[in-house]
Write an enzyme that holds these catalytic residues in place. Structure first.
Site, short mmCIF file in Angstrom:
data_model
loop_
_atom_site.label_atom_id
_atom_site.label_comp_id
_atom_site.label_asym_id
_atom_site.label_seq_id
_atom_site.Cartn_x
_atom_site.Cartn_y
_atom_site.Cartn_z
N TYR A 122 0.81 -1.23 0.00
CA TYR A 122 0.00 0.00 0.00
C TYR A 122 0.84 1.28 0.00
O TYR A 122 0.50 2.24 0.68
CB TYR A 122 -0.98 0.02 1.18
CG TYR A 122 -1.49 -1.35 1.57
CD1 TYR A 122 -2.25 -2.11 0.67
CD2 TYR A 122 -1.19 -1.92 2.79
CE1 TYR A 122 -2.69 -3.37 1.00
CE2 TYR A 122 -1.63 -3.19 3.13
CZ TYR A 122 -2.38 -3.91 2.23
OH TYR A 122 -2.82 -5.18 2.55
N HIS A 123 1.89 1.32 -0.82
CA HIS A 123 2.76 2.49 -0.86
C HIS A 123 2.97 3.01 -2.29
O HIS A 123 4.10 3.20 -2.72
CB HIS A 123 4.13 2.17 -0.24
CG HIS A 123 4.07 1.74 1.18
ND1 HIS A 123 5.08 1.00 1.77
CD2 HIS A 123 3.14 1.95 2.14
CE1 HIS A 123 4.75 0.77 3.04
NE2 HIS A 123 3.58 1.33 3.28
#
Length: 555
Positions: free
Chosen positions: A479-480
Protein backbone atom coordinates in the site's frame (compact mmCIF):
# COMPACT_ATOMS: atom_id res chain seq x y z
CA UNK A 1 -16.00 15.73 -21.46
CA UNK A 2 -13.52 18.30 -22.72
CA UNK A 3 -10.99 20.25 -20.69
CA UNK A 4 -10.87 23.65 -22.35
CA UNK A 5 -8.60 26.59 -21.60
CA UNK A 6 -11.52 28.95 -22.31
CA UNK A 7 -13.64 27.83 -19.33
CA UNK A 8 -15.69 30.65 -17.84
CA UNK A 9 -16.69 31.17 -14.23
CA UNK A 10 -20.30 31.97 -13.38
CA UNK A 11 -21.29 34.81 -11.10
CA UNK A 12 -22.22 32.52 -8.20
CA UNK A 13 -18.79 30.86 -8.05
CA UNK A 14 -16.81 31.10 -4.82
CA UNK A 15 -13.29 32.50 -4.86
CA UNK A 16 -10.43 31.50 -2.56
CA UNK A 17 -6.71 32.18 -2.40
CA UNK A 18 -5.94 28.46 -2.40
CA UNK A 19 -7.97 25.44 -3.46
CA UNK A 20 -6.72 22.11 -2.11
CA UNK A 21 -7.99 19.01 -3.91
CA UNK A 22 -7.90 16.03 -1.55
CA UNK A 23 -8.11 16.05 2.26
CA UNK A 24 -5.64 13.23 2.81
CA UNK A 25 -2.24 12.94 4.44
CA UNK A 26 -0.99 16.03 2.58
CA UNK A 27 -4.18 18.04 2.07
CA UNK A 28 -5.07 18.28 5.77
CA UNK A 29 -1.55 19.49 6.58
CA UNK A 30 -1.82 22.22 3.93
CA UNK A 31 -5.30 23.26 5.07
CA UNK A 32 -3.97 23.82 8.59
CA UNK A 33 -0.73 25.57 7.70
CA UNK A 34 -2.09 27.83 4.92
CA UNK A 35 -5.06 29.00 7.00
CA UNK A 36 -3.14 29.49 10.26
CA UNK A 37 -2.26 33.17 9.80
CA UNK A 38 -5.78 34.17 8.84
CA UNK A 39 -4.37 36.03 5.81
CA UNK A 40 -5.34 33.44 3.20
CA UNK A 41 -8.71 31.94 2.32
CA UNK A 42 -8.60 28.19 1.71
CA UNK A 43 -11.05 25.72 0.19
CA UNK A 44 -10.43 22.03 0.93
CA UNK A 45 -12.24 19.54 -1.29
CA UNK A 46 -12.64 15.89 -0.31
CA UNK A 47 -14.41 13.29 -2.46
CA UNK A 48 -15.29 11.16 0.57
CA UNK A 49 -17.29 11.79 3.76
CA UNK A 50 -16.37 13.11 7.19
CA UNK A 51 -14.27 10.78 9.35
CA UNK A 52 -17.19 9.81 11.58
CA UNK A 53 -16.89 6.02 11.16
CA UNK A 54 -15.96 4.76 14.64
CA UNK A 55 -13.52 2.19 13.25
CA UNK A 56 -11.34 4.95 11.79
CA UNK A 57 -10.31 5.98 15.29
CA UNK A 58 -9.66 2.49 16.70
CA UNK A 59 -6.17 1.35 15.60
CA UNK A 60 -7.13 -2.23 14.76
CA UNK A 61 -10.15 -0.85 12.90
CA UNK A 62 -8.11 -0.71 9.69
CA UNK A 63 -9.18 -4.33 9.17
CA UNK A 64 -12.84 -3.25 9.20
CA UNK A 65 -12.16 -0.45 6.70
CA UNK A 66 -10.17 -2.52 4.26
CA UNK A 67 -13.15 -3.16 2.00
CA UNK A 68 -15.56 -0.46 3.17
CA UNK A 69 -16.65 1.37 0.03
CA UNK A 70 -17.88 4.35 2.06
CA UNK A 71 -14.31 5.36 2.97
CA UNK A 72 -12.15 3.41 0.49
CA UNK A 73 -11.70 3.82 -3.27
CA UNK A 74 -11.04 0.07 -3.46
CA UNK A 75 -9.02 0.23 -6.66
CA UNK A 76 -7.34 -2.75 -8.26
CA UNK A 77 -4.57 -3.20 -10.76
CA UNK A 78 -4.85 -4.61 -14.23
CA UNK A 79 -3.68 -8.26 -14.40
CA UNK A 80 -0.04 -8.28 -13.23
CA UNK A 81 2.24 -10.35 -15.51
CA UNK A 82 4.79 -10.88 -12.73
CA UNK A 83 2.14 -12.21 -10.33
CA UNK A 84 0.69 -14.96 -12.50
CA UNK A 85 -1.76 -12.54 -14.12
CA UNK A 86 -3.54 -11.77 -10.84
CA UNK A 87 -5.19 -8.41 -10.18
CA UNK A 88 -4.01 -6.79 -6.95
CA UNK A 89 -6.39 -4.95 -4.64
CA UNK A 90 -5.34 -1.33 -3.99
CA UNK A 91 -7.12 0.25 -1.01
CA UNK A 92 -6.97 4.07 -0.88
CA UNK A 93 -8.63 6.40 1.61
CA UNK A 94 -11.76 8.26 0.46
CA UNK A 95 -12.57 10.21 3.63
CA UNK A 96 -11.25 13.16 5.61
CA UNK A 97 -7.69 12.16 6.42
CA UNK A 98 -7.45 10.07 3.25
CA UNK A 99 -5.29 6.99 3.61
CA UNK A 100 -4.04 8.25 7.00
CA UNK A 101 -7.56 7.42 8.23
CA UNK A 102 -7.52 3.81 7.03
CA UNK A 103 -3.84 2.83 6.94
CA UNK A 104 -1.83 0.59 9.24
CA UNK A 105 -0.61 3.53 11.40
CA UNK A 106 3.13 2.83 11.21
CA UNK A 107 5.43 5.84 11.54
CA UNK A 108 8.48 5.13 9.40
CA UNK A 109 10.53 7.79 7.58
CA UNK A 110 12.86 5.66 5.47
CA UNK A 111 16.62 5.97 5.29
CA UNK A 112 18.69 9.17 5.38
CA UNK A 113 20.21 8.03 2.09
CA UNK A 114 16.79 8.07 0.37
CA UNK A 115 16.60 11.85 0.59
CA UNK A 116 20.26 12.39 -0.21
CA UNK A 117 19.62 10.35 -3.36
CA UNK A 118 16.74 12.71 -4.24
CA UNK A 119 19.08 15.68 -3.82
CA UNK A 120 21.83 14.02 -5.85
CA UNK A 121 19.36 13.62 -8.71
CA UNK A 122 19.10 17.41 -8.86
CA UNK A 123 16.25 18.04 -6.41
CA UNK A 124 17.88 20.85 -4.46
CA UNK A 125 16.52 21.25 -0.94
CA UNK A 126 15.37 17.65 -0.56
CA UNK A 127 18.41 15.99 1.09
CA UNK A 128 18.03 14.45 4.53
CA UNK A 129 19.41 17.49 6.33
CA UNK A 130 16.89 19.61 4.39
CA UNK A 131 13.82 17.50 5.23
CA UNK A 132 14.64 16.54 8.84
CA UNK A 133 13.37 19.89 10.23
CA UNK A 134 9.96 19.22 8.67
CA UNK A 135 9.75 15.72 10.14
CA UNK A 136 10.54 17.27 13.51
CA UNK A 137 8.08 20.14 13.00
CA UNK A 138 5.25 17.67 12.38
CA UNK A 139 6.06 15.35 15.25
CA UNK A 140 4.78 15.18 18.80
CA UNK A 141 7.09 12.37 19.83
CA UNK A 142 6.05 10.46 22.96
CA UNK A 143 9.71 9.96 23.84
CA UNK A 144 10.43 13.70 23.66
CA UNK A 145 12.57 15.85 21.38
CA UNK A 146 16.14 15.00 20.43
CA UNK A 147 18.49 15.27 17.46
CA UNK A 148 16.12 13.33 15.21
CA UNK A 149 12.70 13.99 16.73
CA UNK A 150 10.37 16.82 17.60
CA UNK A 151 7.82 17.33 20.36
CA UNK A 152 4.82 19.64 20.39
CA UNK A 153 3.93 19.25 16.70
CA UNK A 154 0.45 18.22 15.52
CA UNK A 155 1.21 14.57 14.70
CA UNK A 156 1.19 12.17 17.65
CA UNK A 157 3.89 9.49 17.43
CA UNK A 158 3.74 6.83 20.13
CA UNK A 159 5.15 3.53 21.32
CA UNK A 160 2.99 0.45 21.10
CA UNK A 161 0.60 0.00 24.04
CA UNK A 162 0.15 -3.78 23.91
CA UNK A 163 3.47 -5.61 24.17
CA UNK A 164 3.16 -9.32 23.51
CA UNK A 165 5.60 -12.22 23.89
CA UNK A 166 5.43 -13.18 20.21
CA UNK A 167 6.62 -9.79 18.99
CA UNK A 168 9.44 -9.72 21.53
CA UNK A 169 10.45 -13.24 20.50
CA UNK A 170 10.64 -12.07 16.89
CA UNK A 171 13.08 -9.28 17.84
CA UNK A 172 15.14 -11.80 19.83
CA UNK A 173 15.09 -14.28 16.92
CA UNK A 174 16.34 -11.57 14.57
CA UNK A 175 19.25 -10.90 16.95
CA UNK A 176 20.05 -14.61 16.87
CA UNK A 177 20.41 -14.21 13.10
CA UNK A 178 22.82 -11.31 13.33
CA UNK A 179 20.27 -8.48 12.99
CA UNK A 180 20.96 -6.04 15.85
CA UNK A 181 18.19 -4.70 18.04
CA UNK A 182 17.28 -1.12 17.09
CA UNK A 183 15.09 0.94 19.46
CA UNK A 184 14.39 3.64 16.85
CA UNK A 185 14.01 2.98 13.12
CA UNK A 186 13.74 6.77 12.61
CA UNK A 187 16.93 7.71 14.45
CA UNK A 188 20.61 7.60 13.52
CA UNK A 189 20.24 4.40 11.49
CA UNK A 190 17.39 2.25 10.25
CA UNK A 191 19.08 -1.14 10.20
CA UNK A 192 18.06 -3.66 12.85
CA UNK A 193 15.00 -5.20 14.51
CA UNK A 194 12.65 -3.64 17.00
CA UNK A 195 9.17 -2.29 17.62
CA UNK A 196 7.40 0.13 15.31
CA UNK A 197 6.11 3.46 16.51
CA UNK A 198 2.63 4.47 15.38
CA UNK A 199 0.61 7.58 14.63
CA UNK A 200 -1.56 7.15 17.71
CA UNK A 201 -2.09 8.86 21.02
CA UNK A 202 -3.62 7.20 24.06
CA UNK A 203 -4.84 4.28 21.96
CA UNK A 204 -6.56 6.31 19.22
CA UNK A 205 -5.54 6.90 15.61
CA UNK A 206 -3.90 10.25 14.88
CA UNK A 207 -4.88 10.73 11.23
CA UNK A 208 -4.08 14.04 9.57
CA UNK A 209 -7.78 14.85 9.85
CA UNK A 210 -7.51 14.54 13.64
CA UNK A 211 -4.01 15.98 14.01
CA UNK A 212 -4.14 18.87 11.52
CA UNK A 213 -7.62 19.52 10.18
CA UNK A 214 -9.73 19.33 13.31
CA UNK A 215 -7.86 22.15 15.12
CA UNK A 216 -8.22 24.35 12.01
CA UNK A 217 -11.84 23.71 11.09
CA UNK A 218 -13.28 26.57 13.15
CA UNK A 219 -11.21 29.16 11.30
CA UNK A 220 -13.35 31.52 9.28
CA UNK A 221 -10.90 31.51 6.37
CA UNK A 222 -11.06 27.71 5.87
CA UNK A 223 -13.94 25.98 4.14
CA UNK A 224 -14.12 22.19 3.97
CA UNK A 225 -16.39 20.48 1.45
CA UNK A 226 -16.90 16.73 1.72
CA UNK A 227 -18.48 14.38 -0.85
CA UNK A 228 -17.00 16.79 -3.39
CA UNK A 229 -15.45 14.90 -6.31
CA UNK A 230 -13.13 17.06 -8.38
CA UNK A 231 -14.09 16.94 -12.06
CA UNK A 232 -11.18 18.90 -13.49
CA UNK A 233 -8.85 21.80 -12.98
CA UNK A 234 -9.97 24.90 -14.89
CA UNK A 235 -7.35 26.82 -16.84
CA UNK A 236 -7.05 30.31 -18.24
CA UNK A 237 -4.36 29.84 -20.83
CA UNK A 238 -1.65 27.93 -18.96
CA UNK A 239 -2.63 29.19 -15.52
CA UNK A 240 -4.71 27.05 -13.17
CA UNK A 241 -7.63 29.32 -12.29
CA UNK A 242 -10.04 27.07 -10.44
CA UNK A 243 -11.61 23.66 -9.93
CA UNK A 244 -14.87 22.11 -11.03
CA UNK A 245 -16.29 19.63 -8.49
CA UNK A 246 -19.45 17.60 -8.07
CA UNK A 247 -21.52 17.27 -4.90
CA UNK A 248 -24.49 14.98 -5.29
CA UNK A 249 -26.02 15.88 -8.64
CA UNK A 250 -24.69 19.44 -8.63
CA UNK A 251 -21.52 20.53 -10.40
CA UNK A 252 -19.91 23.57 -8.75
CA UNK A 253 -16.90 25.66 -9.59
CA UNK A 254 -14.50 27.56 -7.38
CA UNK A 255 -11.88 30.10 -8.40
CA UNK A 256 -8.32 30.30 -7.04
CA UNK A 257 -6.71 33.73 -6.74
CA UNK A 258 -3.26 32.26 -6.07
CA UNK A 259 -2.92 28.49 -6.59
CA UNK A 260 -4.62 25.15 -7.06
CA UNK A 261 -2.93 22.47 -4.94
CA UNK A 262 -3.52 18.87 -6.03
CA UNK A 263 -3.17 16.50 -3.07
CA UNK A 264 -5.16 13.50 -4.25
CA UNK A 265 -2.49 10.81 -3.99
CA UNK A 266 -0.42 8.71 -6.35
CA UNK A 267 -3.51 7.46 -8.20
CA UNK A 268 -5.98 10.34 -8.12
CA UNK A 269 -3.54 13.22 -8.66
CA UNK A 270 -2.32 12.03 -12.09
CA UNK A 271 -5.90 11.01 -12.88
CA UNK A 272 -7.14 14.56 -12.20
CA UNK A 273 -4.31 16.12 -14.19
CA UNK A 274 -5.07 13.87 -17.15
CA UNK A 275 -8.81 14.62 -16.93
CA UNK A 276 -7.87 18.31 -16.94
CA UNK A 277 -5.78 18.16 -20.11
CA UNK A 278 -2.36 17.74 -18.50
CA UNK A 279 -0.71 14.47 -19.44
CA UNK A 280 0.36 12.34 -22.41
CA UNK A 281 -1.26 14.04 -25.42
CA UNK A 282 -2.14 10.81 -27.23
CA UNK A 283 -3.95 9.45 -24.16
CA UNK A 284 -5.92 12.67 -23.66
CA UNK A 285 -7.01 12.89 -27.29
CA UNK A 286 -8.04 9.23 -27.18
CA UNK A 287 -10.62 10.22 -24.56
CA UNK A 288 -11.70 13.47 -26.24
CA UNK A 289 -9.87 15.74 -23.79
CA UNK A 290 -8.34 18.95 -25.12
CA UNK A 291 -4.63 19.14 -24.37
CA UNK A 292 -3.58 21.99 -22.09
CA UNK A 293 -0.05 20.62 -21.71
CA UNK A 294 1.52 17.56 -23.30
CA UNK A 295 3.19 16.11 -20.19
CA UNK A 296 4.16 12.47 -20.86
CA UNK A 297 5.46 12.04 -17.30
CA UNK A 298 2.01 12.38 -15.72
CA UNK A 299 1.15 8.84 -14.60
CA UNK A 300 4.62 7.56 -15.50
CA UNK A 301 7.09 5.90 -13.08
CA UNK A 302 4.45 4.33 -10.78
CA UNK A 303 6.20 2.45 -7.96
CA UNK A 304 4.93 0.40 -5.06
CA UNK A 305 6.25 -1.83 -2.30
CA UNK A 306 5.26 -5.47 -2.67
CA UNK A 307 4.96 -7.85 0.27
CA UNK A 308 5.11 -11.63 0.53
CA UNK A 309 3.88 -13.24 3.75
CA UNK A 310 4.93 -16.30 5.68
CA UNK A 311 2.41 -17.84 8.11
CA UNK A 312 3.27 -19.90 11.20
CA UNK A 313 1.01 -22.11 13.30
CA UNK A 314 1.44 -21.02 16.91
CA UNK A 315 1.95 -23.49 19.75
CA UNK A 316 0.22 -21.26 22.31
CA UNK A 317 -3.27 -19.66 22.18
CA UNK A 318 -1.91 -16.11 22.43
CA UNK A 319 -2.56 -14.73 18.95
CA UNK A 320 -5.27 -12.35 17.79
CA UNK A 321 -6.74 -15.35 15.96
CA UNK A 322 -7.45 -16.91 19.35
CA UNK A 323 -9.00 -13.74 20.76
CA UNK A 324 -11.31 -13.27 17.77
CA UNK A 325 -12.39 -16.93 17.98
CA UNK A 326 -13.44 -16.57 21.63
CA UNK A 327 -16.53 -14.46 22.49
CA UNK A 328 -15.31 -14.05 26.07
CA UNK A 329 -11.84 -12.89 25.02
CA UNK A 330 -13.31 -10.56 22.41
CA UNK A 331 -15.50 -9.00 25.08
CA UNK A 332 -12.51 -8.59 27.39
CA UNK A 333 -10.53 -6.94 24.59
CA UNK A 334 -13.39 -4.50 24.11
CA UNK A 335 -13.49 -3.74 27.84
CA UNK A 336 -9.72 -3.18 27.91
CA UNK A 337 -9.96 -0.74 25.05
CA UNK A 338 -13.02 1.11 26.33
CA UNK A 339 -11.62 1.59 29.82
CA UNK A 340 -7.85 1.85 29.33
CA UNK A 341 -7.33 2.32 25.56
CA UNK A 342 -5.05 -0.71 25.72
CA UNK A 343 -5.12 -4.29 24.56
CA UNK A 344 -5.47 -6.05 21.19
CA UNK A 345 -7.57 -3.27 19.63
CA UNK A 346 -4.48 -1.04 19.64
CA UNK A 347 -2.54 -3.36 17.29
CA UNK A 348 -1.26 -1.61 14.16
CA UNK A 349 -0.35 -3.29 10.85
CA UNK A 350 2.97 -4.36 12.26
CA UNK A 351 3.99 -4.66 15.89
CA UNK A 352 7.65 -5.52 15.49
CA UNK A 353 9.79 -5.36 12.39
CA UNK A 354 13.27 -5.46 10.94
CA UNK A 355 15.37 -3.82 8.25
CA UNK A 356 18.29 -5.78 6.83
CA UNK A 357 20.49 -6.31 3.77
CA UNK A 358 20.14 -9.39 1.59
CA UNK A 359 23.74 -8.98 0.42
CA UNK A 360 26.90 -7.60 2.05
CA UNK A 361 27.48 -5.65 -1.18
CA UNK A 362 24.59 -3.32 -0.28
CA UNK A 363 25.21 -0.04 1.52
CA UNK A 364 21.84 0.00 3.31
CA UNK A 365 18.99 -2.43 4.06
CA UNK A 366 16.91 -3.50 1.07
CA UNK A 367 14.29 -5.53 2.97
CA UNK A 368 11.72 -4.58 5.61
CA UNK A 369 9.86 -7.15 7.71
CA UNK A 370 6.42 -6.50 9.20
CA UNK A 371 5.63 -8.93 12.05
CA UNK A 372 2.02 -9.49 13.15
CA UNK A 373 0.59 -11.60 16.00
CA UNK A 374 -2.22 -12.85 13.76
CA UNK A 375 -2.61 -14.59 10.40
CA UNK A 376 -5.00 -14.53 7.46
CA UNK A 377 -5.03 -15.54 3.81
CA UNK A 378 -5.58 -11.90 2.72
CA UNK A 379 -5.68 -8.65 4.65
CA UNK A 380 -9.23 -7.57 5.34
CA UNK A 381 -10.52 -11.16 5.35
CA UNK A 382 -11.25 -13.55 8.22
CA UNK A 383 -8.39 -14.58 10.45
CA UNK A 384 -7.37 -18.21 10.37
CA UNK A 385 -9.28 -20.58 12.65
CA UNK A 386 -5.98 -21.88 14.08
CA UNK A 387 -3.55 -20.04 16.37
CA UNK A 388 -1.32 -18.24 13.91
CA UNK A 389 1.07 -15.38 13.35
CA UNK A 390 2.70 -13.96 10.24
CA UNK A 391 5.52 -11.85 8.91
CA UNK A 392 6.05 -10.35 5.48
CA UNK A 393 9.03 -9.48 3.31
CA UNK A 394 8.95 -6.06 1.64
CA UNK A 395 11.62 -5.06 -0.89
CA UNK A 396 12.44 -1.43 -0.10
CA UNK A 397 13.73 -0.04 -3.39
CA UNK A 398 12.08 -1.90 -6.29
CA UNK A 399 13.33 -1.25 -9.81
CA UNK A 400 10.00 -2.18 -11.40
CA UNK A 401 8.02 0.75 -12.84
CA UNK A 402 4.41 1.02 -13.92
CA UNK A 403 1.83 3.51 -15.14
CA UNK A 404 -1.41 5.23 -14.14
CA UNK A 405 -3.69 6.16 -17.04
CA UNK A 406 -7.30 7.22 -17.25
CA UNK A 407 -9.62 4.72 -18.90
CA UNK A 408 -12.42 7.24 -19.39
CA UNK A 409 -13.13 10.98 -19.35
CA UNK A 410 -15.53 10.28 -16.47
CA UNK A 411 -13.97 11.50 -13.17
CA UNK A 412 -15.85 8.78 -11.27
CA UNK A 413 -14.34 5.96 -13.35
CA UNK A 414 -11.38 4.15 -11.76
CA UNK A 415 -8.05 4.59 -13.55
CA UNK A 416 -5.95 1.90 -15.18
CA UNK A 417 -3.25 0.85 -12.71
CA UNK A 418 -0.26 -1.17 -13.91
CA UNK A 419 2.53 -1.62 -11.37
CA UNK A 420 4.59 -4.39 -13.03
CA UNK A 421 5.65 -6.12 -9.82
CA UNK A 422 8.75 -8.35 -10.10
CA UNK A 423 9.62 -7.02 -13.56
CA UNK A 424 13.39 -6.99 -12.94
CA UNK A 425 15.94 -9.55 -11.83
CA UNK A 426 16.96 -7.36 -8.89
CA UNK A 427 13.39 -7.34 -7.58
CA UNK A 428 12.97 -11.08 -7.98
CA UNK A 429 16.29 -11.87 -6.29
CA UNK A 430 15.67 -9.49 -3.38
CA UNK A 431 12.30 -11.05 -2.57
CA UNK A 432 13.65 -14.60 -2.71
CA UNK A 433 16.69 -13.78 -0.56
CA UNK A 434 14.49 -11.84 1.85
CA UNK A 435 12.21 -14.85 2.30
CA UNK A 436 15.21 -17.07 3.06
CA UNK A 437 16.38 -14.73 5.83
CA UNK A 438 12.85 -14.32 7.21
CA UNK A 439 12.47 -18.10 7.31
CA UNK A 440 15.67 -18.39 9.35
CA UNK A 441 14.32 -15.81 11.81
CA UNK A 442 10.95 -17.54 12.16
CA UNK A 443 12.64 -20.88 12.86
CA UNK A 444 15.26 -19.45 15.27
CA UNK A 445 15.54 -20.65 18.90
CA UNK A 446 13.78 -17.60 20.38
CA UNK A 447 10.59 -18.42 18.46
CA UNK A 448 10.83 -22.21 18.81
CA UNK A 449 8.52 -22.34 21.89
CA UNK A 450 5.82 -20.63 19.82
CA UNK A 451 6.06 -22.56 16.52
CA UNK A 452 4.36 -25.79 15.58
CA UNK A 453 4.92 -25.53 11.84
CA UNK A 454 5.30 -23.23 8.88
CA UNK A 455 1.91 -23.15 7.16
CA UNK A 456 2.63 -20.90 4.18
CA UNK A 457 4.58 -21.43 2.00
CA UNK A 458 5.54 -24.57 3.95
CA UNK A 459 8.95 -26.13 4.43
CA UNK A 460 8.65 -28.14 1.20
CA UNK A 461 9.18 -24.88 -0.69
CA UNK A 462 12.98 -24.60 -0.61
CA UNK A 463 14.57 -23.84 -3.99
CA UNK A 464 14.94 -20.32 -5.38
CA UNK A 465 12.59 -21.27 -8.19
CA UNK A 466 9.90 -22.47 -5.78
CA UNK A 467 10.28 -19.41 -3.55
CA UNK A 468 9.95 -17.13 -6.57
CA UNK A 469 6.83 -19.05 -7.60
CA UNK A 470 5.49 -18.42 -4.08
CA UNK A 471 6.16 -14.69 -4.55
CA UNK A 472 4.25 -14.73 -7.82
CA UNK A 473 1.39 -16.73 -6.33
CA UNK A 474 1.02 -14.85 -3.01
CA UNK A 475 2.72 -11.46 -3.44
CA UNK A 476 0.59 -8.37 -2.94
CA UNK A 477 0.86 -4.65 -2.29
CA UNK A 478 1.90 -3.17 1.02
CA UNK A 479 0.00 0.00 0.00
CA UNK A 480 2.76 2.49 -0.86
CA UNK A 481 2.13 3.76 -4.43
CA UNK A 482 4.26 6.78 -5.37
CA UNK A 483 6.05 8.77 -8.07
CA UNK A 484 3.32 9.25 -10.71
CA UNK A 485 3.90 13.06 -10.73
CA UNK A 486 7.60 12.79 -10.08
CA UNK A 487 9.78 15.70 -8.98
CA UNK A 488 12.88 16.39 -11.06
CA UNK A 489 14.51 18.23 -13.96
CA UNK A 490 14.35 15.65 -16.75
CA UNK A 491 11.75 15.58 -19.56
CA UNK A 492 9.48 13.12 -17.69
CA UNK A 493 9.54 15.04 -14.39
CA UNK A 494 6.12 16.55 -13.63
CA UNK A 495 6.96 19.01 -10.83
CA UNK A 496 10.02 21.08 -9.98
CA UNK A 497 11.78 21.34 -6.60
CA UNK A 498 9.06 23.69 -5.30
CA UNK A 499 6.40 21.22 -6.50
CA UNK A 500 5.10 23.53 -9.24
CA UNK A 501 3.81 21.65 -12.27
CA UNK A 502 6.44 22.28 -14.93
CA UNK A 503 5.13 24.34 -17.84
CA UNK A 504 2.08 25.69 -15.99
CA UNK A 505 1.38 28.48 -13.51
CA UNK A 506 -0.62 28.47 -10.29
CA UNK A 507 -0.61 24.67 -9.98
CA UNK A 508 1.30 22.37 -7.63
CA UNK A 509 1.09 18.69 -6.81
CA UNK A 510 1.79 17.87 -3.15
CA UNK A 511 1.54 14.23 -2.06
CA UNK A 512 3.29 10.88 -2.49
CA UNK A 513 3.09 11.14 -6.26
CA UNK A 514 5.95 13.70 -6.29
CA UNK A 515 8.54 11.35 -4.76
CA UNK A 516 11.45 10.94 -7.21
CA UNK A 517 11.47 7.30 -6.13
CA UNK A 518 10.22 5.21 -3.24
CA UNK A 519 11.63 5.73 0.21
CA UNK A 520 12.89 2.71 2.12
CA UNK A 521 9.89 2.24 4.37
CA UNK A 522 6.25 3.17 4.94
CA UNK A 523 5.15 6.36 3.21
CA UNK A 524 2.63 8.22 5.40
CA UNK A 525 5.19 10.05 7.55
CA UNK A 526 7.05 11.08 4.39
CA UNK A 527 3.94 12.52 2.74
CA UNK A 528 3.21 14.58 5.86
CA UNK A 529 6.79 15.88 5.74
CA UNK A 530 6.36 16.78 2.05
CA UNK A 531 3.23 18.77 2.88
CA UNK A 532 4.93 20.55 5.80
CA UNK A 533 7.80 21.59 3.53
CA UNK A 534 5.43 22.54 0.70
CA UNK A 535 3.29 24.73 2.95
CA UNK A 536 6.33 26.76 3.93
CA UNK A 537 7.36 27.14 0.29
CA UNK A 538 3.85 28.28 -0.68
CA UNK A 539 3.76 30.88 2.11
CA UNK A 540 7.25 32.08 1.17
CA UNK A 541 6.20 32.49 -2.46
CA UNK A 542 3.02 34.32 -1.44
CA UNK A 543 5.01 36.71 0.76
CA UNK A 544 7.50 37.37 -2.02
CA UNK A 545 4.68 38.06 -4.50
CA UNK A 546 3.26 40.72 -2.14
CA UNK A 547 6.57 42.58 -1.95
CA UNK A 548 6.65 45.73 -4.12
CA UNK A 549 9.07 45.64 -7.01
CA UNK A 550 12.29 47.58 -6.30
CA UNK A 551 12.28 51.07 -7.81
CA UNK A 552 14.82 51.89 -10.50
CA UNK A 553 17.56 54.25 -9.32
CA UNK A 554 17.76 57.51 -11.29
CA UNK A 555 20.79 57.94 -13.47
Amino acid sequence: MNSRSSDTFHSDDSTFDYIIVGAGSAGCVLANRLSASGKHSVLLLEAGPKDSNIWIHVPLGYGKLFKDTSVNWMYQTEPEPGLDGRVVFQPRGKVLGGSSSINGLLYVRGQHEDYDRWRQRGNVGWGFDDVLPYFKKAEDQQRGADEFHGAGGPLAVSDWRHPDPLSQAFVDAAAENGIPTNPDFNGATQEGAGFFQTTTRRGRRASTAVAYLRPAQQRGNLRVETSALAQRILFEGRRAAGVSYKQGDTVRTARARKEVLVCSGAYNSPQLLQLSGVGPADLLRQHGIDVVLDAPGVGHDLQDHMQVRMVMRCAQPITLNDIVASPARKLWAGVQYATLRKGPLTIAAGTAGAFFKTSPRLATPDIQIHFLPFSTDKMGEKLHAFSGFSASVCQLRPESRGTLRIKSADPAAPPEIRINYLATETDRTANVEGLKILRRILHAPALKPFVIEEVDPGTAIVSDEDLLAHCRRRGSTIYHPTSTCRMGNDPLAVVDQRLNVRGLDGLRVIDGSIMPDLVSGNTNAVIIMIAEKASQMILEDAAQARQPAPSMARA
